[in-house]
Design a protein around this motif. Structure first.
Motif, mmCIF file in Angstrom:
data_model
loop_
_atom_site.group_PDB
_atom_site.id
_atom_site.type_symbol
_atom_site.label_atom_id
_atom_site.label_comp_id
_atom_site.label_asym_id
_atom_site.label_seq_id
_atom_site.Cartn_x
_atom_site.Cartn_y
_atom_site.Cartn_z
ATOM 1 N N SER A 32 -12.424 -9.274 4.446
ATOM 2 C CA SER A 32 -11.375 -9.062 5.421
ATOM 3 C C SER A 32 -10.211 -9.706 5.277
ATOM 4 O O SER A 32 -9.352 -9.234 5.857
ATOM 5 N N HIS A 33 -10.189 -9.759 3.440
ATOM 6 C CA HIS A 33 -8.672 -9.945 3.048
ATOM 7 C C HIS A 33 -8.220 -9.096 2.356
ATOM 8 O O HIS A 33 -6.613 -9.070 2.281
ATOM 9 N N THR A 34 -9.247 -7.855 2.517
ATOM 10 C CA THR A 34 -8.844 -6.945 1.189
ATOM 11 C C THR A 34 -7.357 -5.941 1.580
ATOM 12 O O THR A 34 -6.138 -5.638 1.182
ATOM 13 N N ARG A 39 -1.126 -4.698 0.409
ATOM 14 C CA ARG A 39 -0.056 -4.102 -0.280
ATOM 15 C C ARG A 39 0.538 -5.291 -0.490
ATOM 16 O O ARG A 39 2.765 -5.068 0.150
ATOM 17 N N THR A 40 0.726 -5.676 -1.096
ATOM 18 C CA THR A 40 1.351 -6.552 -2.145
ATOM 19 C C THR A 40 1.436 -6.288 -3.303
ATOM 20 O O THR A 40 1.241 -5.050 -3.708
ATOM 21 N N GLN A 41 2.800 -6.634 -3.624
ATOM 22 C CA GLN A 41 3.366 -6.102 -4.809
ATOM 23 C C GLN A 41 2.385 -6.896 -6.038
ATOM 24 O O GLN A 41 2.530 -5.720 -6.652
ATOM 25 N N TRP A 42 1.319 -7.846 -5.996
ATOM 26 C CA TRP A 42 1.060 -8.043 -6.907
ATOM 27 C C TRP A 42 -0.125 -6.760 -6.750
ATOM 28 O O TRP A 42 -0.081 -6.347 -8.469
ATOM 29 N N TYR A 43 -0.379 -6.250 -6.149
ATOM 30 C CA TYR A 43 -1.399 -5.218 -6.069
ATOM 31 C C TYR A 43 -1.258 -3.452 -6.830
ATOM 32 O O TYR A 43 -1.285 -3.747 -7.573
ATOM 33 N N ASN A 44 0.156 -4.222 -6.173
ATOM 34 C CA ASN A 44 1.077 -2.134 -6.558
ATOM 35 C C ASN A 44 1.269 -2.231 -7.519
ATOM 36 O O ASN A 44 1.901 -1.119 -7.769
ATOM 37 N N THR A 45 1.429 -2.959 -8.625
ATOM 38 C CA THR A 45 2.287 -3.243 -9.521
ATOM 39 C C THR A 45 0.831 -3.130 -10.941
ATOM 40 O O THR A 45 1.309 -3.086 -12.104
ATOM 41 N N PRO A 53 -10.909 6.083 -6.601
ATOM 42 C CA PRO A 53 -11.300 6.867 -5.911
ATOM 43 C C PRO A 53 -10.290 6.868 -4.702
ATOM 44 O O PRO A 53 -8.920 4.978 -4.985
ATOM 45 N N PRO A 54 -9.674 6.920 -3.685
ATOM 46 C CA PRO A 54 -8.330 6.391 -2.380
ATOM 47 C C PRO A 54 -9.362 5.605 -2.254
ATOM 48 O O PRO A 54 -10.556 5.638 -2.017
ATOM 49 N N ARG A 55 -8.053 4.573 -1.424
ATOM 50 C CA ARG A 55 -8.965 3.649 -0.938
ATOM 51 C C ARG A 55 -9.631 3.609 0.868
ATOM 52 O O ARG A 55 -10.804 2.700 1.308
ATOM 53 N N PHE A 113 -11.097 -11.026 -6.813
ATOM 54 C CA PHE A 113 -10.580 -9.758 -7.317
ATOM 55 C C PHE A 113 -9.444 -10.197 -6.255
ATOM 56 O O PHE A 113 -8.044 -10.293 -6.918
ATOM 57 N N PHE A 114 -9.055 -10.374 -5.677
ATOM 58 C CA PHE A 114 -8.329 -10.385 -4.502
ATOM 59 C C PHE A 114 -7.629 -11.639 -4.115
ATOM 60 O O PHE A 114 -6.592 -11.447 -3.727
ATOM 61 N N GLY A 115 -8.765 -12.331 -3.893
ATOM 62 C CA GLY A 115 -8.347 -13.549 -3.057
ATOM 63 C C GLY A 115 -7.095 -14.612 -4.506
ATOM 64 O O GLY A 115 -6.226 -14.946 -4.453
#
Length: 180
Positions: A32-34, A39-45, A53-55, A113-115
């Motif tokens: 649910s928080h993915t 959309r965060t800087q952490w993920y996008n870097t 694959p595409p999101r 991973f995400f949290g």
């Protein structure tokens, strides 16, 4: 060695709706928080290995896999209900135990991973998840045949690919200071 499960864990997959609904609901809650994190800087870097694959693929693939794994649990418990062979019953009970173990590991991956942004722990979880699922699939194939394998093999393939992606992400980013 005889394996025993709490009766509720055997009762849930007896009902097709509950068997399919449980992994769907848990998967939705786990991820649910993915959407917010991607959309965060952490993920996008982060750097990812080739072949990601595409999101948009993930919200299509995961529900299908959850439905398949849930229905495979239904097939397993139905076979357990009609079997009188103690070895087969033991294998089916172990497979159902592994089903719940892999479901827990599956639900743990996204928060890791995400949290928590712990890619290394997510990789270890993914390795354990994939191994558990392969063994569960092998047991179910031996116990109920191809019906369960047809449902679980795409999941095994996807988990292998997801482990590659997680491992590649860890390898490409483990020495970088992670942005919080």
């Amino acid at each position: 060695m005889s394996v025993s499960l709490p009766s509720i864990l055997v009762a849930i997959p007896r009902n097709t709706i509950l068997a399919v609904g449980l992994p769907l609901v848990l998967g939705i809650l786990s991820g649910s928080h993915t959407g917010r994190v991607v959309r965060t800087q952490w993920y996008n870097t982060l750097r990812f290995p080739p072949g990601r694959p595409p999101r948009l693929a993930f919200p299509i693939i995961w529900p299908v896999l959850y439905i398949c794994m849930g229905y495979a649990s239904h097939i397993a418990v139905k076979a357990l209900d009609v079997s009188s062979d103690p070895v087969l019953r033991s294998d089916l009970t172990l497979a159902l135990g592994l089903y719940y173990a892999q479901l827990a590991l599956n639900c743990l991956w996204s928060p890791l991973f995400f949290g928590a942004r712990q890619i290394g722990w997510a990789l270890l979880d993914s390795i354990a998840l994939t191994s558990t699922t392969f063994y569960m699939t092998k047991l179910l194939h031996a116990s109920v045949g191809t019906r369960s394998s047809i449902l679980l093999l795409p999941y095994c393939v996807w988990l292998s690919f997801a482990t590659y992606l997680t491992g590649g992400c860890w390898w490409l980013n483990h020495s970088r200071r992670q942005l919080k």
